[in-house]
Design an enzyme around this catalytic site. Structure first.
Site, short mmCIF file in Angstrom:
data_model
loop_
_atom_site.label_atom_id
_atom_site.label_comp_id
_atom_site.label_asym_id
_atom_site.label_seq_id
_atom_site.Cartn_x
_atom_site.Cartn_y
_atom_site.Cartn_z
N ASP A 103 31.95 53.09 38.04
CA ASP A 103 33.00 54.02 38.45
C ASP A 103 32.36 55.28 39.03
O ASP A 103 31.61 55.97 38.32
CB ASP A 103 33.85 54.35 37.21
N ASN A 105 34.13 57.91 40.56
CA ASN A 105 34.97 59.11 40.66
C ASN A 105 35.78 59.39 39.39
O ASN A 105 36.86 59.99 39.43
CB ASN A 105 35.91 59.00 41.87
N ASP A 107 37.71 57.83 37.24
CA ASP A 107 39.08 57.44 36.87
C ASP A 107 39.06 56.23 35.94
O ASP A 107 40.09 55.64 35.64
CB ASP A 107 39.94 57.16 38.12
N ASP A 111 34.44 50.99 41.44
CA ASP A 111 34.87 51.12 42.83
C ASP A 111 33.72 50.85 43.80
O ASP A 111 32.58 50.66 43.39
CB ASP A 111 35.45 52.53 43.06
N ASP A 180 35.12 37.84 48.87
CA ASP A 180 35.89 36.85 48.12
C ASP A 180 37.28 36.74 48.73
O ASP A 180 38.12 37.62 48.55
CB ASP A 180 35.97 37.34 46.66
N ASP A 275 38.16 31.51 47.14
CA ASP A 275 38.86 31.29 45.89
C ASP A 275 39.67 29.98 45.93
O ASP A 275 40.41 29.74 46.89
CB ASP A 275 39.82 32.47 45.66
N GLU A 333 35.19 27.70 45.80
CA GLU A 333 35.46 27.40 44.39
C GLU A 333 36.30 26.13 44.38
O GLU A 333 37.42 26.13 44.90
CB GLU A 333 36.21 28.56 43.75
N HIS A 404 33.20 35.72 36.39
CA HIS A 404 34.26 36.59 35.87
C HIS A 404 35.38 35.81 35.19
O HIS A 404 36.35 36.41 34.74
CB HIS A 404 34.82 37.43 37.02
N ASP A 405 35.30 34.49 35.18
CA ASP A 405 36.37 33.67 34.61
C ASP A 405 36.01 33.02 33.29
O ASP A 405 36.76 32.18 32.79
CB ASP A 405 36.74 32.54 35.58
O1 ISL Z 1 38.23 29.28 35.11
C1 ISL Z 1 38.08 28.20 35.65
C2 ISL Z 1 36.83 27.42 35.53
O2 ISL Z 1 35.94 27.95 34.63
C3 ISL Z 1 39.16 27.53 36.42
O3 ISL Z 1 40.27 27.53 35.66
C4 ISL Z 1 39.36 28.12 37.80
O4 ISL Z 1 38.11 28.44 38.32
C5 ISL Z 1 40.19 29.36 37.89
O5 ISL Z 1 41.32 29.38 37.18
C6 ISL Z 1 40.48 29.69 39.36
O6 ISL Z 1 39.90 30.90 39.55
C7 ISL Z 1 40.05 31.70 40.67
O7 ISL Z 1 41.38 31.84 41.10
C8 ISL Z 1 42.26 32.52 40.20
C9 ISL Z 1 41.67 33.83 39.68
O8 ISL Z 1 42.43 34.29 38.61
C10 ISL Z 1 40.23 33.66 39.23
O9 ISL Z 1 39.71 34.90 38.81
C11 ISL Z 1 39.48 33.06 40.37
O10 ISL Z 1 38.10 32.95 40.12
C12 ISL Z 1 43.52 32.78 40.96
O11 ISL Z 1 43.26 33.45 42.16
CA CA Z 2 36.74 54.82 40.20
#
Ligand code: ISL
Ligand code: CA
Length: 621
Positions: A103, A105, A107, A111, A180, A275, A333, A404-405
């Site tokens: 971050d 700034n 908040d 960013d 992305d 995605d 993906e 991130h998932d």
């Molecule tokens: O998490 C998963 C595999 O480990 C799957 O379920 C799949 O990759 C995911 O749900 C799809 O992900 C992508 O599209 C989603 C978003 O929420 C995720 O962050 C993104 O990576 C919808 O746009």
């Molecule tokens: Ca910020």
């Protein structure tokens, strides 16, 4: 080949779709494809899957399976000699999740200028390219994966000028930037959807509608259909109900997407992470899914869109219109596609995508993210090895354990954190010495872990909140629900990057949008910079080793041993490397362990035995 009830399993798996779908079904049942390839069970007919599945598959699902296998495209790429060398096969990628990175700034929200501040740090790892999660204008129902305007930036993240600067600052440092792009769905606040709701037939045809919903379920719990009184119809949303699926069969939609992609490529982006791009083509008429098969693959209905009828055609068109003219790289993906169908998407003569992400190694066979189980790293090895050996020279794997998932891999393997250093270095060893392109997720390089969230109010992710609600209504006890949420929540990966030991981990000087992990006092970039033995410096050493020896990139991969305890493999061309890994927390004896000193190891004291999670690389002559 026509598949009937009488077709033998060993023949079914000869086609790409037969191979991948049977592998996937067995995997969900906790079994390996080798039971069909290497035992007499392969002689059984497809109908016997009913008994193999111990009744989970019924007659109806077998019929649905046969119909499915008959309906998928099965093209094979031609054989090509050798590997084409390209920059992205040699590159190390780093994924940034902007909201949680830095971050600038005050908040509490990460960013773009924050990312720019840290580019020298990223470069100092030896990283060649950055994948930045979405930064487009969005109402943030799914942290930016719900795009309202593909050509504007989320005000919390900065401006278009900031992004242009991000691109040029990456380039100045010799790094590429891939962005992305979410092409499967838009936000319900996107102008196109608003026009659709206002009854404009041109824009209604941008989305997918039904008068009565089918049985498809959303990835984020509940039905995949949302009712809109404005149109008196249901719109399809495979993800959150504010993420409405686009109708890719409409050529106008495809053209809009290509214009958007070209807009970004013209601005200097080097390519895309796309995605859920494998979901863009849905089976005509959007028929009901088979509940059993869908759930085994992942969600009801998925067999009708995970590699839909026009997927390969649309990807080729996208490539022709956007990627090829710019020489752009793409990683798609593609959840649910196994190796053979992935070969169709990434074969170098197919002109579709450069690479893709597939996820089967992320959870153990038969398990899903919100299940309660002890993750066993040895169970992901056969899957990983298969991508090494069966994906072919004309395709190139991605290598990753975190994104991130998903909860952090180091915490899945070692929830207590007792072997924190060893486990993280072991994962790094696989990441940088296997064949493929390594993707580091922010924080993995310092060994960031899952977070001990204590109450549902601390979670932010829409998937977590929806699943919590669904589980709470399902009769599970409160404590069981919380355990499952803690096992599967994506928020573990979305807590702030740990820069130093100060109050907000150096991420921000105000309270961040999501909980800070209290362990930032010991796990953080600042401290690890100073410690020559840290995970951070280990990443640097391994990346440098990989850069120094092209064998670790292009050399052949040969599995020497993969058991419940040990993984050993060799990478070779004119040089030879042996990598030996103890997958357990126990000391074990192995004749494979050389007496010589390793080039790099997560244990500095020499020992005849393999130490807990020891992972060492040797150069052999
Ligand atoms: O998490 C998963 C595999 O480990 C799957 O379920 C799949 O990759 C995911 O749900 C799809 O992900 C992508 O599209 C989603 C978003 O929420 C995720 O962050 C993104 O990576 C919808 O746009
Ligand atoms: Ca910020």
């Amino acid at each position: 080949m026509e598949i009937t009830r009488k077709t033998r399993l060993k023949d079914v798996i000869k086609t790409p779709s037969g191979h991948d779908i049977i592998a996937r079904l067995l995997y969900s049942l906790g079994m390996d494809l080798d039971v069909i390839r290497k035992t007499p069970l392969g002689l059984l007919k497809i109908g016997s899957l009913k008994s193999l599945s111990m009744g989970k598959l019924n007659d109806r699902s077998i019929d649905a399976l046969i119909a499915l296998l008959g309906s998928l495209n099965d093209e094979e790429a031609s054989e090509s000699e050798g590997i084409n060398e390209t920059w992205w096969k040699e590159a190390v990628f780093y994924q940034v999740y902007p909201r949680s990175f830095k971050d600038s700034n005050s908040d509490g929200i990460g960013d773009i200028p924050g990312i720019i501040e840290k580019l020298d740090y990223i470069r100092s790892l030896g990283v060649d390219a950055i994948w930045c999660s979405p930064f487009f204008d969005s109402p943030n129902a799914d942290n930016g994966y719900d795009i309202r305007d593909y050509r504007e930036i989320m005000p919390e993240f900065g401006t278009l000028d900031d992004v242009k600067r991000l691109i040029s600052e990456c380039h100045i440092r010799g790094m590429k930037l891939i962005i992305d792009l979410v092409m499967n769905h838009t936000s319900d606040e996107h102008e196109w959807f608003r026009k659709a709701l206002a009854g404009d037939p041109q824009y209604m045809d941008y989305y997918m509608w039904k008068d009565t919903p089918n049985n498809w379920t959303s990835f984020f719990a509940g039905s995949a259909w949302r009712y809109f009184s404005e149109t008196d119809k249901y719109a399809l949303h495979l993800f959150a109900d504010k993420q409405i699926d686009l109708n890719w069969d409409n050529p106008q939609v495809r053209k809009e997407m290509y214009d958007i992609a070209n807009f970004w490529l013209d601005l200097g982006a080097d390519g895309f992470r796309l995605d859920v791009v494998s979901f863009i083509s849905k089976k005509e008429g959007l028929p009901d899914g088979d509940p059993t098969i869908g759930k085994l693959i992942s969600f009801t209905g998925i067999e009708h869109y995970f590699h839909g009828p026009h997927l390969d055609e649309y990807l080729r068109e996208f490539n022709r219109e956007c990627l090829a003219p710019h020489g752009a790289y793409t990683v798609g993906e593609c959840p649910g596609n196994g190796i053979m169908m992935s070969r169709m998407i990434t074969g170098n003569d197919r002109e579709e995508l450069s690479q893709l992400f597939s996820f089967d190694h992320i959870d153990n066979p038969g398990k899903k993210r919100f299940d309660l189980y002890d993750f066993d790293p040895s169970k992901m090895i056969p899957e990983l090895v298969r991508w090494q050996t069966e994906y072919s020279d004309r395709c190139w794997p991605t290598l990753f354990f975190d994104n991130h998932d998903n909860p952090r891999m180091c915490s899945k393997i070692d929830p207590s954190g007792h072997y924190h250093g060893a486990v993280n270095k072991m994962l790094a060893m696989m990441l940088f010495t296997m064949r493929g392109t390594p993707y580091i997720y922010q924080g993995s390089e310092i060994g960031m872990t899952n977070c001990q969230f204590s109450d549902i109010s601390e979670f932010r992710d829409i998937e977590t909140l929806n699943v919590f609600e669904e589980m709470t209504g399902s009769g599970l006890s409160d404590s069981d629900v919380m355990k499952r949420i803690l096992a599967g929540s994506r928020d573990h990966a979305r807590i702030p990057m740990q820069w130093n030991s100060s109050e907000n981990a150096g991420f921000s000087d105000t309270a961040p949008w999501i909980k800070v992990n209290p362990n930032h006092t010991s796990i953080n970039v600042h401290d690890e910079e100073l410690d020559t033995d840290s995970i951070l410096n280990y990443y640097r050493k391994l990346i440098a080793l990989r850069k120094q020896h092209k064998t670790l990139v292009y050399g052949s991969f040969k599995k020497l041993r993969s058991s419940k305890k040990i993984l050993a493999y060799e990478r070779a061309d004119d040089e030879r490397f042996l990598i030996i890994i103890n997958l357990t927390p126990n000391e074990i004896r192995s004749s494979l362990k050389p007496l010589s000193r390793p080039l790099i190891s997560n244990y500095s004291q020499p020992s005849r035995k393999l130490m807990p999670y020891e992972a060492s690389v040797y150069m052999i002559s």
